[in-house]
Design a protein around this motif. Structure first.
Motif, PDB file in Angstrom:
ATOM      1  N   PRO A  41       0.832  -1.207   0.000  1.00 25.97           N
ATOM      2  CA  PRO A  41       0.000   0.000   0.000  1.00 25.97           C
ATOM      3  C   PRO A  41       0.864   1.254   0.000  1.00 25.97           C
ATOM      4  O   PRO A  41       1.890   1.334   0.674  1.00 25.97           O
ATOM      5  N   CYS A  42       0.470   2.231  -0.764  1.00 24.06           N
ATOM      6  CA  CYS A  42       1.143   3.520  -0.765  1.00 24.06           C
ATOM      7  C   CYS A  42       0.155   4.562  -1.287  1.00 24.06           C
ATOM      8  O   CYS A  42      -0.943   4.227  -1.739  1.00 24.06           O
ATOM      9  N   VAL A  43       0.540   5.801  -1.215  1.00 26.46           N
ATOM     10  CA  VAL A  43      -0.306   6.888  -1.699  1.00 26.46           C
ATOM     11  C   VAL A  43       0.458   7.645  -2.778  1.00 26.46           C
ATOM     12  O   VAL A  43       1.526   8.208  -2.518  1.00 26.46           O
ATOM     13  N   TYR A  44      -0.049   7.607  -4.003  1.00 26.04           N
ATOM     14  CA  TYR A  44       0.543   8.378  -5.088  1.00 26.04           C
ATOM     15  C   TYR A  44       0.005   9.806  -5.024  1.00 26.04           C
ATOM     16  O   TYR A  44      -1.197  10.016  -4.843  1.00 26.04           O
ATOM     17  N   GLY A  45       0.884  10.778  -5.187  1.00 26.33           N
ATOM     18  CA  GLY A  45       0.461  12.157  -5.324  1.00 26.33           C
ATOM     19  C   GLY A  45       0.537  12.574  -6.777  1.00 26.33           C
ATOM     20  O   GLY A  45       1.023  11.821  -7.635  1.00 26.33           O
ATOM     21  N   PRO A  46       0.045  13.790  -7.115  1.00 31.57           N
ATOM     22  CA  PRO A  46       0.159  14.276  -8.491  1.00 31.57           C
ATOM     23  C   PRO A  46       1.619  14.278  -8.935  1.00 31.57           C
ATOM     24  O   PRO A  46       2.455  14.969  -8.332  1.00 31.57           O
ATOM     25  N   SER A  47       1.938  13.508  -9.945  1.00 25.58           N
ATOM     26  CA  SER A  47       3.336  13.320 -10.309  1.00 25.58           C
ATOM     27  C   SER A  47       3.484  12.742 -11.707  1.00 25.58           C
ATOM     28  O   SER A  47       2.531  12.230 -12.303  1.00 25.58           O
ATOM     29  N   ILE A  48       4.727  12.834 -12.197  1.00 20.06           N
ATOM     30  CA  ILE A  48       5.146  12.202 -13.441  1.00 20.06           C
ATOM     31  C   ILE A  48       6.144  11.120 -13.047  1.00 20.06           C
ATOM     32  O   ILE A  48       7.144  11.408 -12.388  1.00 20.06           O
ATOM     33  N   VAL A  49       5.849   9.878 -13.408  1.00 16.31           N
ATOM     34  CA  VAL A  49       6.666   8.742 -12.980  1.00 16.31           C
ATOM     35  C   VAL A  49       7.278   8.090 -14.221  1.00 16.31           C
ATOM     36  O   VAL A  49       6.550   7.684 -15.130  1.00 16.31           O
ATOM     37  N   LEU A  77      -3.967  13.060  -9.147  1.00 17.42           N
ATOM     38  CA  LEU A  77      -4.685  13.118  -7.884  1.00 17.42           C
ATOM     39  C   LEU A  77      -3.903  12.388  -6.807  1.00 17.42           C
ATOM     40  O   LEU A  77      -3.024  11.577  -7.111  1.00 17.42           O
ATOM     41  N   THR A  78      -4.233  12.657  -5.557  1.00 22.76           N
ATOM     42  CA  THR A  78      -3.720  11.851  -4.459  1.00 22.76           C
ATOM     43  C   THR A  78      -4.541  10.572  -4.410  1.00 22.76           C
ATOM     44  O   THR A  78      -5.751  10.614  -4.186  1.00 22.76           O
ATOM     45  N   LEU A  79      -3.893   9.424  -4.647  1.00 21.88           N
ATOM     46  CA  LEU A  79      -4.605   8.162  -4.783  1.00 21.88           C
ATOM     47  C   LEU A  79      -4.007   7.087  -3.883  1.00 21.88           C
ATOM     48  O   LEU A  79      -2.802   6.800  -3.973  1.00 21.88           O
ATOM     49  N   PRO A  80      -4.818   6.482  -3.027  1.00 23.86           N
ATOM     50  CA  PRO A  80      -4.339   5.315  -2.267  1.00 23.86           C
ATOM     51  C   PRO A  80      -4.377   4.081  -3.162  1.00 23.86           C
ATOM     52  O   PRO A  80      -5.429   3.718  -3.689  1.00 23.86           O
ATOM     53  N   ILE A  81      -3.242   3.468  -3.369  1.00 22.41           N
ATOM     54  CA  ILE A  81      -3.156   2.310  -4.262  1.00 22.41           C
ATOM     55  C   ILE A  81      -2.287   1.236  -3.619  1.00 22.41           C
ATOM     56  O   ILE A  81      -1.715   1.433  -2.542  1.00 22.41           O
ATOM     57  N   GLU A  82      -2.179   0.105  -4.285  1.00 23.84           N
ATOM     58  CA  GLU A  82      -1.175  -0.901  -3.955  1.00 23.84           C
ATOM     59  C   GLU A  82      -0.266  -1.025  -5.180  1.00 23.84           C
ATOM     60  O   GLU A  82      -0.743  -1.093  -6.309  1.00 23.84           O
ATOM     61  N   SER A  83       1.037  -1.029  -4.942  1.00 23.92           N
ATOM     62  CA  SER A  83       1.965  -1.141  -6.069  1.00 23.92           C
ATOM     63  C   SER A  83       2.944  -2.271  -5.820  1.00 23.92           C
ATOM     64  O   SER A  83       3.264  -2.596  -4.671  1.00 23.92           O
ATOM     65  N   GLU A  84       3.401  -2.879  -6.900  1.00 28.63           N
ATOM     66  CA  GLU A  84       4.379  -3.961  -6.797  1.00 28.63           C
ATOM     67  C   GLU A  84       5.386  -3.849  -7.934  1.00 28.63           C
ATOM     68  O   GLU A  84       5.051  -3.414  -9.050  1.00 28.63           O
ATOM     69  N   ALA A 127      -9.596   8.820 -16.237  1.00 23.93           N
ATOM     70  CA  ALA A 127      -8.872   8.329 -15.069  1.00 23.93           C
ATOM     71  C   ALA A 127      -7.688   9.232 -14.763  1.00 23.93           C
ATOM     72  O   ALA A 127      -7.041   9.765 -15.676  1.00 23.93           O
ATOM     73  N   ALA A 128      -7.394   9.406 -13.469  1.00 20.99           N
ATOM     74  CA  ALA A 128      -6.316  10.291 -13.041  1.00 20.99           C
ATOM     75  C   ALA A 128      -4.957   9.609 -13.050  1.00 20.99           C
ATOM     76  O   ALA A 128      -3.956  10.199 -12.658  1.00 20.99           O
ATOM     77  N   LEU A 129      -4.921   8.362 -13.502  1.00 24.47           N
ATOM     78  CA  LEU A 129      -3.676   7.608 -13.594  1.00 24.47           C
ATOM     79  C   LEU A 129      -3.603   7.033 -14.998  1.00 24.47           C
ATOM     80  O   LEU A 129      -4.397   6.165 -15.363  1.00 24.47           O
ATOM     81  N   GLN A 130      -2.659   7.556 -15.821  1.00 26.29           N
ATOM     82  CA  GLN A 130      -2.584   7.146 -17.221  1.00 26.29           C
ATOM     83  C   GLN A 130      -1.130   6.945 -17.612  1.00 26.29           C
ATOM     84  O   GLN A 130      -0.225   7.579 -17.063  1.00 26.29           O
ATOM     85  N   THR A 131      -0.901   6.051 -18.580  1.00 31.29           N
ATOM     86  CA  THR A 131       0.456   5.804 -19.066  1.00 31.29           C
ATOM     87  C   THR A 131       0.533   6.039 -20.564  1.00 31.29           C
ATOM     88  O   THR A 131      -0.468   5.988 -21.274  1.00 31.29           O
ATOM     89  N   CYS A 132       1.745   6.282 -21.033  1.00 28.92           N
ATOM     90  CA  CYS A 132       1.997   6.365 -22.471  1.00 28.92           C
ATOM     91  C   CYS A 132       3.506   6.255 -22.688  1.00 28.92           C
ATOM     92  O   CYS A 132       4.295   6.271 -21.732  1.00 28.92           O
ATOM     93  N   ALA A 133       3.905   6.132 -23.928  1.00 25.99           N
ATOM     94  CA  ALA A 133       5.324   5.971 -24.251  1.00 25.99           C
ATOM     95  C   ALA A 133       6.031   7.324 -24.247  1.00 25.99           C
ATOM     96  O   ALA A 133       5.511   8.293 -24.801  1.00 25.99           O
TER      97      ALA A 133
END
Length: 295
Positions: A41-49, A77-84, A127-133
């Protein structure tokens, strides 16, 4: 040299061992892991990853997002997620850069860009969480930022301009509309961001949907539609998940289960224990004092 390999090589030289470092002047965080991890569990904030090497999976609500060397992720957004972390080894470690979104920088860029088109309708729920190349230009700019933060003077003088360049290139990229929506005050995405901040600041207080809609200035149906599109959860589900994530953070620092429940807004310890176990698969007491590190 390939832009992604150059970025990974420089990042690895700055992180010779697993862990992470942060540069407060820019908020840039660099992370390394030498082995895969279980979902944490972690909390993502507004960011570029940007993952320079390896692969990762984010679990949000009922869905998952995989991203790695061929992607970068934009979160608004500030999002509570689980990451692995899915792939990592000492020979080829997982390497990541996380750059917080600076709304002031993005807003200024939008003004300067004027009528320059950015793909995507500002009123479309997304969605507030999106990916691209990533394009090579973005990777090159990130590499220059990575080099600059290693030197105190360059970090102070050059890094802010490089953060601005990275933000501009993301605005020009496939997820530019997501970043734009986050900064525009009259967009539904901006209003949902305000709701998320409101909930993040007051998650330990009693919360009703009526109070949330009053703060948002939206109807209950519009709020539910846009909020769920952004976070995959309803507002009240989001509050519950945020409370449980915050409680977990308290537990691993040694806080008792009863105190953690009280601090995040639960009046019933048994309800807290039941909902905690349902989400994380373990009891609150089993996590007390357990060290965890999430990238």
């Amino acid at each position: 040299m390939d832009a992604l390999k150059q970025l990974a090589d420089t990042l690895r030289s700055q992180l010779p061992a697993p862990g992470f470092i942060e540069f407060p002047e820019t908020g840039l965080m660099l992370g390394r892991a030498d082995a895969p991890t279980a979902p944490q569990p972690c909390v993502y904030g507004p960011s570029i990853v940007v993952v320079a090497q390896g692969d990762k999976r984010a679990h949000m609500g009922g869905g998952t997002i995989d991203y790695g060397e061929k992607d970068y992720l934009v979160c608004t957004l500030t999002l509570p997620i689980e990451s692995e972390i899915l792939t990592a080894s000492p020979e080829r470690p997982f390497l990541v850069l996380v750059l917080p979104v600076d709304v002031a920088v993005v807003s200024t860029l939008l003004v300067e860009m004027g009528d320059m088109p950015i793909d995507g309708d500002a009123e479309v729920a997304r969605a507030a969480l999106q990916t691209c190349a990533p394009c090579d230009g973005l990777l090159v700019a990130l590499h220059r930022l990575l080099v600059a933060v290693a030197d105190p003077l360059d970090r102070r003088v050059l890094a802010p301009q490089l953060v601005r360049e990275v933000s501009y290139l993301v605005l020009r990229g496939p997820q530019g509309a997501l970043l734009r929506d986050y900064a525009l005050r009259d967009s539904s995405a901006h209003r949902i961001a305000g709701v998320v901040r409101f909930l993040s600041e007051r998650y330990c207080e009693p919360m009703t949907i009526e109070a949330i809609t009053r703060h948002a200035g939206m109807s209950a149906s519009a709020l539910h539609h846009h909020f769920k599109a952004a976070t995959t959860q309803s507002p009240l589900q989001f509050v519950k998940r945020l409370r449980l994530h915050r409680a977990r953070s308290l537990l691993v620092t040694g806080t008792s289960a009863g105190d953690a429940a009280y601090e995040v807004g639960y009046s019933s310890p048994s309800q807290f224990s039941r909902e905690f176990r349902r989400l994380f698969g373990v009891t609150p007491s089993s996590l007390r004092g357990v060290h965890e590190m999430a990238l």
